[in-house]
Design an enzyme around this catalytic site. Structure first.
Site, PDB file in Angstrom:
ATOM      1  N   TRP A 151     -18.712  48.212 -35.347  1.00  0.00           N
ATOM      2  CA  TRP A 151     -19.684  48.961 -36.145  1.00  0.00           C
ATOM      3  C   TRP A 151     -21.015  48.194 -36.083  1.00  0.00           C
ATOM      4  CZ3 TRP A 151     -19.090  53.679 -38.342  1.00  0.00           C
ATOM      5  CH2 TRP A 151     -20.082  54.100 -39.235  1.00  0.00           C
ATOM      6  N   HIS A 211     -12.528  46.733 -39.549  1.00  0.00           N
ATOM      7  CA  HIS A 211     -12.851  48.115 -39.183  1.00  0.00           C
ATOM      8  C   HIS A 211     -13.225  48.259 -37.712  1.00  0.00           C
ATOM      9  CE1 HIS A 211     -12.680  49.164 -43.455  1.00  0.00           C
ATOM     10  NE2 HIS A 211     -13.195  47.962 -43.618  1.00  0.00           N
ATOM     11  N   HIS A 255     -12.716  49.745 -49.770  1.00  0.00           N
ATOM     12  CA  HIS A 255     -13.776  49.652 -48.766  1.00  0.00           C
ATOM     13  C   HIS A 255     -15.069  50.318 -49.257  1.00  0.00           C
ATOM     14  CE1 HIS A 255     -15.778  49.560 -44.946  1.00  0.00           C
ATOM     15  NE2 HIS A 255     -15.593  50.829 -44.675  1.00  0.00           N
TER      16      HIS A 255
END
Length: 210
Positions: free
Chosen positions: A19, A49, A59
């Site tokens: 990410w 993640h 989260h």
């Protein structure tokens, strides 16, 4: 149940896309057998993640359940793979005509993330009205072959919160390119990470035979 197990996990490797701004995945053999005299010992650094993973409600909600508090049975059982390729987003109107047949887990095949080594500029996301439909149908888990159920720039995470408010847990970054629509047995168990906000999983499916 019969049939071959199909691995729907992204292989974790150095170079897999994380990410934006998150911790890159890195694995190395930290100690070699030639030096220890008996074993090779690896070391891994990663975000929770990266690759195929589950989101715990913690989260995106400070009061949400953490990984070790989640019900394990949600991640094992009958699942329906639904082809939604070509859609920019998926919501109530896209799924309400589909007969879920009492299946508690659905896996969305979007094919909107073709290369796991490159974070996509755009990908199929979920709309906030999906949560109430899934609750009405008795769905407890939704999986998707994208990095998130929400757009990358989102700070409100409307889809995450809609799913959470309706009792639906989230599985992200599965691989469904070679999986045909239909019913399957799913296993996608998270690691028992104390206080965890998410966890990598090894997700596998095989055809469901009643």
């Amino acid at each position: 149940m019969t049939g071959k197990w199909i691995d729907i996990s992204q292989p974790l490797h150095n170079g897999i896309a994380e990410w934006p701004g998150d911790t890159p995945f890195q694995y190395e053999v930290k100690f070699l057998k030639a030096f220890t005299g008996s074993v090779n010992i690896g070391q891994m650094t990663t975000s929770m993640h990266t690759g195929t993973h589950i989101d715990a409600p913690f989260h995106y909600d400070d009061e949400g359940l953490k990984v070790d508090e989640l019900p394990i049975d949600v991640y094992i059982g009958r699942a329906k793979v639904i082809d939604v390729t070509g859609l920019e987003s998926v919501g109530r109107s896209d799924l309400e005509a589909i007969d879920f047949e009492g299946v508690e887990r659905i896996l969305l095949k979007t094919l909107s993330r073709p290369d796991t080594d490159v974070f996509p500029e755009s990908y199929t996301v979920l709309r906030a009205d999906i949560g109430s439909l899934l609750k009405e149908r008795g769905v407890r888990l939704i999986g998707i072959d994208t990095p998130s159920v929400d757009p990358e720039p989102s700070k409100t995470l409307d889809a995450h919160h809609s799913l959470h408010d309706n009792g639906v847990l989230i599985l992200e970054n599965i691989v469904l390119a070679d999986v045909e629509p239909g019913d399957y047995e799913l296993i996608a168990l998270p690691l028992p990470i104390k206080g965890g906000d998410g966890s990598p999983v090894r997700a596998v499916v095989r055809r469901w035979e009643a």
